[in-house]
Design an enzyme around this catalytic site. Sequence first.
Site, PDB file in Angstrom:
ATOM      1  CG  ASP A  13       2.424  -2.991   3.150  1.00 52.58           C
ATOM      2  OD1 ASP A  13       3.654  -3.195   3.210  1.00 52.58           O
ATOM      3  OD2 ASP A  13       1.920  -1.856   3.201  1.00 52.58           O
ATOM      4  CB  THR A  24       2.186   8.814   9.328  1.00 52.39           C
ATOM      5  OG1 THR A  24       1.606   9.568  10.396  1.00 52.39           O
ATOM      6  CG2 THR A  24       2.082   9.618   8.047  1.00 52.39           C
TER       7      THR A  24
END
Length: 515
Positions: A308, A156
């Site tokens: 990222d 998540t």
Amino acid sequence: MFKRLLTHSLLGASAIGTALSLRTNDYDLNSVGVVRLMRSAVAVVDVALLYKQKLYYKDWDKSDPEYKAQKSKVHTLAAERLLELICTNKGVYIKVGQHIGALDYLLPKEFVQTMKILHSNAPQNPVDDLFKVIRQDLNTNPEDLFQHFEKEPLGTASLAQVHKAILKTGEIVAVKVQHPYVKGNSRVDMTTMEAAVKILALIFPDFKIQWLVDESKKNLPIELDFLNEGRNAEKVAAQFHKYQWLRVPKIYWNLSSPRVLVMEYLEGGQVNDLKYIQDNTIDPLTISNRLGQLYSEMIFNTGFVHSDPHPGNILVRKDPKFGVEIILLDHGLYANLTDKFRFNYSKLWLSILNVDRDSMRKYSENLGIKGNLYGLFACMVTGRPWETVVRGVNKVKYTKEEKDTLQNNTSLVLPHISDVLEQVDRQMLLILKTNDLIRGIESTLRTQNRMTAFWVMSKCCLHSSFTEEKRKRNTRTARLAIVLREKWEIFKLNIYYLYLGLINFGLVAAFRELL
């Protein structure tokens, strides 16, 4: 009368805006801008009072161990309260919290460590909420697409969560679905976040992270488009097809939309999962070498940089043919570096490696840094203290004492770090974040002192700078001369790092690393 009309118009517009926001977010009160802003303001004031009552209520001797212990305690409490706000407001707040979790050079370690949990344990939504998004975007029922859809997410993140599923065809896939509230809340989030940052800056003048809000505002619309993420995945897979050990998930375009991305399911362990790495007899040195090679080529040669690389987005697994496979996930955010930036950044790194202060200053200025701040900038780029930079970052081994020195001195140089981040070329911000995340992975794997790190990067820097010089030459003879110079410089570099390896590691270890 005009004043009354204006007041009523503003109130009416606010009411309509609130109603639209509620409707977009299934009438979730959390989506109302005033609610989110007030929650943020209360948290900021709460943190300010915490510092005033628990730390700044008297004049401390800054060298007193009691002061240091109390300061650490207050930092931890403040970080936990901000984490609570982030997990409640979700959305962009989690994205910013994840960024904070990578800013080892900018914030106290208590804040960094507290926020690191957001890299893999962001708040999740029930599957029914995700199915609504799938129905809205793909105009079909999830039951008609999947024969099985796991309720527990694989991971998540701030903008979405990923679930393992099996298509009706029997193919195993990973399904990334945007959180239902994110798109509707994005404007509200950015407005409240900007207000919170301005309030914090008034309370703590040294706390200048407007640059982070500006970058988030620019990058958020890009990251919210999952079709763009799919295109990025295909582009980077094509650019690095020569690396057979690199895996990028295949995209199922017929089942994807701006908020839903269906891709190939690739199994592996997180790059910072030491138990998984040990249990599968994976060599941490090989992992770091391949990551270093990949990111050096991205930053200095292709200019298309996955920005990222936190541990949840990089998986590793044992492969009988290639030894170790690197699986690169989450391609929503990429930096597109210009040729000019790559040339100046390459030259800056070469000047740091050569301990050439004049060139450090020159290329720092070319990247936007003014005056003597070039020294601090060099420390931020390398993640090493100035004492190490002037001795040679490729000659001095990284130690725990170095890390402690950097974190303990953060409060002393925080205003200047903020100045650097305000001045620097905007392209540099994502690179600093990427550098920090990669260094964090190397720290976990305990491979910070591997010799190949600077060897591979130096070759990429040389190639980048010579490519730019070659581009400026008009004749074939001049370009050939540049090519020959590059080969000569790389030959000298190989000899130099072989020599460093021999004196530091011995003959066998040196050849093992370089080969």
